[in-house]
Motif scaffolding. Structure first.
Motif, PDB file in Angstrom:
ATOM      1  N   ALA A  75      -9.057  25.825 -13.363  1.00 55.48           N
ATOM      2  CA  ALA A  75      -9.769  27.007 -12.886  1.00 55.48           C
ATOM      3  C   ALA A  75      -9.087  28.312 -13.297  1.00 55.48           C
ATOM      4  CB  ALA A  75      -9.914  26.954 -11.364  1.00 55.48           C
ATOM      5  N   GLN A  76      -7.809  28.259 -13.683  1.00 61.07           N
ATOM      6  CA  GLN A  76      -7.043  29.454 -14.067  1.00 61.07           C
ATOM      7  C   GLN A  76      -6.851  29.570 -15.578  1.00 61.07           C
ATOM      8  OE1 GLN A  76      -6.120  31.836 -12.095  1.00 61.07           O
ATOM      9  NE2 GLN A  76      -6.545  30.892 -10.126  1.00 61.07           N
ATOM     10  N   LEU A  77      -7.258  28.558 -16.340  1.00 59.57           N
ATOM     11  CA  LEU A  77      -6.972  28.499 -17.770  1.00 59.57           C
ATOM     12  C   LEU A  77      -7.547  29.687 -18.543  1.00 59.57           C
ATOM     13  CD1 LEU A  77      -5.486  26.944 -19.910  1.00 59.57           C
ATOM     14  CD2 LEU A  77      -7.520  25.535 -20.224  1.00 59.57           C
ATOM     15  N   ALA A  78      -8.806  30.043 -18.312  1.00 62.00           N
ATOM     16  CA  ALA A  78      -9.417  31.166 -19.035  1.00 62.00           C
ATOM     17  C   ALA A  78      -8.678  32.466 -18.729  1.00 62.00           C
ATOM     18  CB  ALA A  78     -10.894  31.293 -18.680  1.00 62.00           C
ATOM     19  N   ARG A  79      -8.353  32.677 -17.475  1.00 59.50           N
ATOM     20  CA  ARG A  79      -7.610  33.890 -17.080  1.00 59.50           C
ATOM     21  C   ARG A  79      -6.221  33.892 -17.704  1.00 59.50           C
ATOM     22  NH1 ARG A  79      -4.749  36.180 -12.864  1.00 59.50           N
ATOM     23  NH2 ARG A  79      -4.487  34.230 -11.743  1.00 59.50           N
ATOM     24  N   GLY A  80      -5.578  32.733 -17.745  1.00 59.96           N
ATOM     25  CA  GLY A  80      -4.261  32.616 -18.353  1.00 59.96           C
ATOM     26  C   GLY A  80      -4.298  32.915 -19.840  1.00 59.96           C
ATOM     27  N   ARG A  81      -5.311  32.388 -20.529  1.00 59.17           N
ATOM     28  CA  ARG A  81      -5.450  32.666 -21.966  1.00 59.17           C
ATOM     29  C   ARG A  81      -5.645  34.163 -22.202  1.00 59.17           C
ATOM     30  NH1 ARG A  81      -9.360  27.605 -23.159  1.00 59.17           N
ATOM     31  NH2 ARG A  81      -7.735  26.056 -23.555  1.00 59.17           N
ATOM     32  N   PHE A 111       2.615  38.561  -7.082  1.00 54.48           N
ATOM     33  CA  PHE A 111       1.408  38.982  -7.792  1.00 54.48           C
ATOM     34  C   PHE A 111       0.225  38.441  -7.009  1.00 54.48           C
ATOM     35  CE2 PHE A 111       4.462  39.004 -11.348  1.00 54.48           C
ATOM     36  CZ  PHE A 111       4.245  40.297 -11.806  1.00 54.48           C
ATOM     37  N   GLU A 112      -0.792  39.259  -6.826  1.00 54.87           N
ATOM     38  CA  GLU A 112      -1.958  38.901  -6.009  1.00 54.87           C
ATOM     39  C   GLU A 112      -2.616  37.606  -6.473  1.00 54.87           C
ATOM     40  OE1 GLU A 112      -6.262  40.848  -5.034  1.00 54.87           O
ATOM     41  OE2 GLU A 112      -4.526  42.171  -5.047  1.00 54.87           O
ATOM     42  N   ASP A 113      -2.716  37.416  -7.786  1.00 57.54           N
ATOM     43  CA  ASP A 113      -3.407  36.250  -8.320  1.00 57.54           C
ATOM     44  C   ASP A 113      -2.452  35.261  -9.007  1.00 57.54           C
ATOM     45  OD1 ASP A 113      -5.937  37.195  -7.491  1.00 57.54           O
ATOM     46  OD2 ASP A 113      -6.056  38.479  -9.254  1.00 57.54           O
ATOM     47  N   GLY A 114      -1.169  35.317  -8.691  1.00 60.33           N
ATOM     48  CA  GLY A 114      -0.200  34.424  -9.306  1.00 60.33           C
ATOM     49  C   GLY A 114       0.269  34.937 -10.653  1.00 60.33           C
ATOM     50  N   GLY A 115       1.115  34.133 -11.310  1.00 62.35           N
ATOM     51  CA  GLY A 115       1.664  34.545 -12.587  1.00 62.35           C
ATOM     52  C   GLY A 115       1.646  33.402 -13.581  1.00 62.35           C
ATOM     53  N   PHE A 116       1.588  33.742 -14.864  1.00 67.99           N
ATOM     54  CA  PHE A 116       1.539  32.775 -15.936  1.00 67.99           C
ATOM     55  C   PHE A 116       2.837  32.784 -16.741  1.00 67.99           C
ATOM     56  CE2 PHE A 116      -2.774  31.432 -15.593  1.00 67.99           C
ATOM     57  CZ  PHE A 116      -3.432  32.507 -15.016  1.00 67.99           C
ATOM     58  N   TYR A 117       3.222  31.615 -17.200  1.00 64.59           N
ATOM     59  CA  TYR A 117       4.340  31.454 -18.124  1.00 64.59           C
ATOM     60  C   TYR A 117       3.709  31.253 -19.496  1.00 64.59           C
ATOM     61  CZ  TYR A 117       8.602  29.601 -20.199  1.00 64.59           C
ATOM     62  OH  TYR A 117       9.694  29.377 -20.997  1.00 64.59           O
ATOM     63  N   CYS A 118       3.938  32.199 -20.409  1.00 70.04           N
ATOM     64  CA  CYS A 118       3.311  32.167 -21.724  1.00 70.04           C
ATOM     65  C   CYS A 118       4.322  31.730 -22.787  1.00 70.04           C
ATOM     66  CB  CYS A 118       2.782  33.548 -22.081  1.00 70.04           C
ATOM     67  SG  CYS A 118       1.579  34.193 -20.894  1.00 70.04           S
ATOM     68  N   VAL A 119       3.863  30.933 -23.733  1.00 73.05           N
ATOM     69  CA  VAL A 119       4.701  30.494 -24.843  1.00 73.05           C
ATOM     70  C   VAL A 119       3.992  30.787 -26.151  1.00 73.05           C
ATOM     71  CG1 VAL A 119       5.869  28.683 -23.519  1.00 73.05           C
ATOM     72  CG2 VAL A 119       3.784  28.140 -24.781  1.00 73.05           C
ATOM     73  N   GLN A 120       4.769  30.884 -27.197  1.00 73.63           N
ATOM     74  CA  GLN A 120       4.182  31.129 -28.519  1.00 73.63           C
ATOM     75  C   GLN A 120       3.482  29.861 -28.987  1.00 73.63           C
ATOM     76  OE1 GLN A 120       6.872  32.754 -31.385  1.00 73.63           O
ATOM     77  NE2 GLN A 120       5.430  32.514 -33.052  1.00 73.63           N
ATOM     78  N   GLN A 121       2.281  30.031 -29.499  1.00 78.10           N
ATOM     79  CA  GLN A 121       1.472  28.892 -29.963  1.00 78.10           C
ATOM     80  C   GLN A 121       1.909  28.442 -31.333  1.00 78.10           C
ATOM     81  OE1 GLN A 121      -2.685  29.833 -30.496  1.00 78.10           O
ATOM     82  NE2 GLN A 121      -3.268  27.805 -29.795  1.00 78.10           N
TER      83      GLN A 121
END
Length: 121
Positions: A75-81, A111-121
């Motif tokens: 449910a969070q994948l699109a927002r994370g991308r 953070f109100e909506d949580g946080g994402f850990y991003c990595v280089q693709q």
């Protein structure tokens, strides 16, 4: 992103051009996680203690404990991308690798909506 710690011990010497095994392992993790040192990536579930953004000596933000993130919920994948794409630059693309619903800002606020850990693709 840099941050060196010294232990007061002289470094081990290796043959010219040789890479110590621990350095090779750190380089692999560093390239994958884009963080200084040998930090682990997201875990199987979010940690009870949330990760927090911290400032590096170079003035950049990074997560203090990447292993505190859990997987990115569907449910969070699109927002994370969408969020991780804001980090794209110079042909480098970033994607979400972890999510924590209570991730903390540099100031220590969630953070109100949580946080994402991003990595280089």
């Amino acid at each position: 992103m840099s941050g060196a710690q010294t232990s007061g011990h002289a470094p081990r010497r290796t043959a010219p051009g040789a890479i110590a095994p621990w350095m090779a392992a750190c380089a692999t993790v560093l390239a994958a996680a884009l963080l200084p040192g040998c930090a682990a990536g997201p875990g199987a579930s979010p940690s009870p203690t949330p990760p927090q953004l911290v400032m590096t000596e170079g003035g950049l933000k990074r997560w203090d404990r990447p292993e505190a993130f859990g997987p990115v919920p569907a449910a969070q994948l699109a927002r994370g991308r969408e969020y991780c794409a804001t980090l794209n630059h110079s042909g480098k693309r970033f994607v979400p690798s972890g999510f924590h619903p209570h991730a903390l800002s540099v100031e220590g606020f969630p953070f109100e909506d949580g946080g994402f850990y991003c990595v280089q693709q």
